[in-house]
Design a protein around this motif. Structure first.
Motif, PDB file in Angstrom:
ATOM      1  N   MET A  19       8.573 -10.098   7.599  1.00 37.85           N
ATOM      2  CA  MET A  19       7.857  -8.847   7.291  1.00 37.85           C
ATOM      3  C   MET A  19       6.749  -9.106   6.288  1.00 37.85           C
ATOM      4  N   PHE A  20       7.091  -9.962   5.309  1.00 38.79           N
ATOM      5  CA  PHE A  20       6.145 -10.292   4.251  1.00 38.79           C
ATOM      6  C   PHE A  20       4.942 -11.050   4.821  1.00 38.79           C
ATOM      7  N   ASP A  21       5.212 -11.943   5.766  1.00 41.41           N
ATOM      8  CA  ASP A  21       4.151 -12.791   6.317  1.00 41.41           C
ATOM      9  C   ASP A  21       3.388 -12.142   7.473  1.00 41.41           C
ATOM     10  N   ALA A  22       3.638 -10.871   7.742  1.00 38.87           N
ATOM     11  CA  ALA A  22       2.954 -10.218   8.866  1.00 38.87           C
ATOM     12  C   ALA A  22       1.445 -10.268   8.653  1.00 38.87           C
ATOM     13  N   PRO A  23       0.669 -10.312   9.763  1.00 39.05           N
ATOM     14  CA  PRO A  23      -0.789 -10.383   9.611  1.00 39.05           C
ATOM     15  C   PRO A  23      -1.343  -9.158   8.872  1.00 39.05           C
ATOM     16  N   ARG A  24      -2.429  -9.412   8.162  1.00 35.79           N
ATOM     17  CA  ARG A  24      -3.014  -8.399   7.288  1.00 35.79           C
ATOM     18  C   ARG A  24      -3.250  -7.054   7.977  1.00 35.79           C
ATOM     19  N   GLU A  25      -3.639  -7.081   9.251  1.00 35.52           N
ATOM     20  CA  GLU A  25      -3.941  -5.791   9.905  1.00 35.52           C
ATOM     21  C   GLU A  25      -2.691  -4.934  10.117  1.00 35.52           C
ATOM     22  N   HIS A  26      -1.522  -5.522   9.835  1.00 35.24           N
ATOM     23  CA  HIS A  26      -0.295  -4.724   9.976  1.00 35.24           C
ATOM     24  C   HIS A  26       0.337  -4.371   8.625  1.00 35.24           C
ATOM     25  N   TRP A  27      -0.436  -4.444   7.573  1.00 38.24           N
ATOM     26  CA  TRP A  27       0.121  -4.139   6.253  1.00 38.24           C
ATOM     27  C   TRP A  27       0.163  -2.639   6.002  1.00 38.24           C
ATOM     28  N   TYR A  28       0.914  -1.944   6.783  1.00 34.68           N
ATOM     29  CA  TYR A  28       1.092  -0.511   6.566  1.00 34.68           C
ATOM     30  C   TYR A  28       2.171  -0.295   5.511  1.00 34.68           C
ATOM     31  N   PRO A  29       2.104   0.840   4.797  1.00 35.84           N
ATOM     32  CA  PRO A  29       3.139   1.092   3.785  1.00 35.84           C
ATOM     33  C   PRO A  29       4.520   1.329   4.402  1.00 35.84           C
ATOM     34  N   ALA A  30       5.528   0.734   3.795  1.00 32.81           N
ATOM     35  CA  ALA A  30       6.901   0.932   4.281  1.00 32.81           C
ATOM     36  C   ALA A  30       7.857   0.868   3.094  1.00 32.81           C
ATOM     37  N   LEU A  31       8.874   1.707   3.139  1.00 37.24           N
ATOM     38  CA  LEU A  31       9.956   1.583   2.162  1.00 37.24           C
ATOM     39  C   LEU A  31      10.921   0.536   2.695  1.00 37.24           C
ATOM     40  N   VAL A  32      11.252  -0.431   1.869  1.00 36.73           N
ATOM     41  CA  VAL A  32      12.234  -1.423   2.286  1.00 36.73           C
ATOM     42  C   VAL A  32      13.470  -1.242   1.403  1.00 36.73           C
ATOM     43  N   VAL A  33      14.496  -0.648   1.986  1.00 39.72           N
ATOM     44  CA  VAL A  33      15.690  -0.301   1.234  1.00 39.72           C
ATOM     45  C   VAL A  33      16.730  -1.412   1.406  1.00 39.72           C
ATOM     46  N   VAL A  34      17.187  -1.963   0.298  1.00 35.57           N
ATOM     47  CA  VAL A  34      18.205  -3.011   0.371  1.00 35.57           C
ATOM     48  C   VAL A  34      19.438  -2.527  -0.391  1.00 35.57           C
TER      49      VAL A  34
END
Ligand SMILES: Nc1ncnc2c1ncn2[C@@H]1O[C@H](COP(=O)(O)OP(=O)(O)OP(=O)(O)O)[C@@H](O)[C@H]1O
Ligand SMILES: [Mg+2]
Length: 485
Positions: free
Chosen positions: A123-138
């Motif tokens: 998820m972290f390494d996804a291409p820049r054009e897919h950097w949409y905001p997301a809550l990542v709950v752990v």
């Protein structure tokens, strides 16, 4: 626009909102002993922000899979896939902005760590054009970012810790906002905990955890003692997205339930005498004809390609309900709007908050995609608050067209008068109009009516007894005369 998520109530019964945009920028740490209500809190946050932001849940216990029914999250049962497949899903979910629950239930700790590492890194390494905001709950974050080496191999520990560190320290620029929960603050790696600027601290017994909590909250130890006495479901909240000063918040109710609830005491069986009980325990295994059948009762895994297709389908963008007959959709929307305005608390809530409620209720009524966007919903809410539910009725579509040029916040007042006019009922009083307009100032109501009159949508007439009637010339409707005051 600020989007706030109502988390529950403070000591005086006021609501405690979390500012979602601020949360995306400043992350959240939740801590509390087992049973203090952390998972419940996360569920409240997820439910109330569903539809507003993409959500990814790393779920060691498989508790959150129930979000899929009501909120449409794609569930990935991690045990069914290889690490590479898991990483591929992670890349795809960023591309498609899908909300996902990664259930790690049934995996050994090492497997859970490996899987979380592969997933978070991709998820972290996804291409820049897919950097949409997301809550990542752990949930149970200490499993993935342990403070000390445990029984797992060093390689796995490092991979998992570094993925969690990236999420919390460098995720923001990439749109990833970590929301992490832990039972034991002292067991969570310090650098991971320190990156959160918002805290929700629940009941905590051990001194060592309390000391860590006090440090993070910037309180002295004595002040932090209050955390020991917190009730289940009550948290001390602090941070830019919640409150600049520590406040206590009682987390509100949730719509979906955890798959695993707390154990409840139930009466022991008394009907079976002890000797029969022994027979029951020592009874031989039933013979099974098909070998293997009785042992593997797990449902078949969803093939990876199907998961990818699901991720693509849950794109949140076009909010149209093409699958269903429009009349049927209209009837469901009318019902949902009735239910929303029937809820007394709803009168005080802003449309953006009620919109979430609307989306949930639509899904419950089996409308996979809400048929209205926020703007459409806001207009519809104005209608509902004016007692107008049936928009299949042409007269109301015409009335809405006529009112098209008015600012959104005036629509409710216009419709309230329009309904009285259409039904030939008495003209609503200034106080009634004030209520729909969300004000207590009668001066503002008079200015509002003046404004609508200028637009030639209303013609007001006061008769000799001082009673007011309003005509809507373009619709040819007139109210009865009534006292304005
Ligand atoms: N605010 C609340 N209102 C009502 N019930 C709650 C609330 N908070 C927690 N509960 C209930 O208390 C029980 C324990 O809560 P929860 O599972 O959230 O605890 P937890 O802190 O996640 O525990 P663990 O660390 O063991 O996972 C659950 O049955 C939950 O439904
Ligand atoms: Mg929990």
């Amino acid at each position: 626009m600020t989007v706030s998520v109502d988390m529950g109530s403070d000591e005086r019964g006021g609501s405690v909102p979390i500012d979602l945009e601020e949360l995306l920028a400043t992350r959240l740490l939740v801590q509390g002993n087992s049973g203090s209500g952390k998972s419940h809190l996360l569920r409240r946050l997820l439910e109330r922000s569903a539809g507003q932001v993409q959500q990814v849940v790393i779920d060691p216990e498989g508790d959150f899979v129930t979000l899929s029914g009501a909120y449409g999250h794609v569930v990935i049962e991690a045990g069914d896939y290889s690490e590479r497949e898991i990483a591929r899903f992670a890349t795809r979910l960023r591309e498609h902005r899908a909300s996902v629950v990664l259930s790690l239930e049934g995996l050994e700790v090492e497997g859970q760590m490996r899987c979380a590492a592969a997933f978070l890194s991709a998820m972290f390494d996804a291409p820049r054009e897919h950097w949409y905001p997301a809550l990542v709950v752990v949930d149970e974050a200490q499993l993935f970012a342990p403070a000390a080496a445990g029984e797992v191999t060093e390689e796995v520990r490092r991979a998992s810790l570094s993925a969690m560190t990236n999420l919390m320290c460098r995720g923001r620029k990439r749109g990833l906002a970590g929301v992490i929960a832990t039972q034991r603050l002292a067991k969570l790696a310090k650098n991971v905990a320190a990156e959160a600027s918002n805290f929700l601290m629940g009941r905590t017994f051990l001194d060592i955890d309390m000391a860590r909590a006090a440090d993070l909250l910037g309180m002295d130890r004595r002040q932090a003692e209050t955390i020991r006495d917190l009730q289940r479901g009550t948290f001390l909240a602090l941070g830019p997205a919640v409150s600049r000063r520590p406040i206590t918040v009682r987390i509100g109710a949730v719509e979906t339930s955890a798959r695993s609830g707390s154990p409840k005491l139930t009466p022991l069986p008394t009907a079976t005498p002890p000797e029969d009980m022994k027979d029951l325990l020592f009874a031989p295994e039933p013979v099974v004809d098909q070998p293997g059948f009785a042992f593997d009762s797990r449902p078949m895994a969803v093939p990876p390609d199907r998961v990818i297709a699901q991720l693509g389908r849950s794109v949140p963008e076009p909010l149209t309900a093409t699958e269903r007959d429009p009349q049927e959709v209209e009837a469901i929307v009318a019902e949902v709007m009735r239910a929303i305005v029937a809820d007394a608390e709803a009168a005080l809530r802003p449309p953006s908050v009620l919109f979430q409620d609307f989306q949930v209720r639509c899904r419950m009524a089996d409308l996979a995609r809400p048929p209205l966007d926020l703007a459409g919903f806001t207009r519809r809410l104005s209608c509902a608050r004016a007692g107008i539910f049936d928009l299949a009725d042409e007269a109301w579509t015409t009335a809405l067209d006529v009112a098209g040029g008015l600012p959104d916040d005036m629509l409710g007042a216009f419709l309230l008068v329009a309904r009285a006019a259409r039904e030939g009922a008495p003209c609503p009083s200034d106080a009634q109009i004030a209520e729909t307009y969300g004000t207590s100032s009668l001066g503002r109501v008079r200015r509002l009516i003046g404004y609508i009159e200028q637009r030639e949508l209303f013609v007001c007439r006061t008769d000799l007894t001082g009673k007011r009637s309003i005509t809507i010339p373009r619709l040819g409707w007139t109210t009865q005369a009534a006292e304005a005051a």
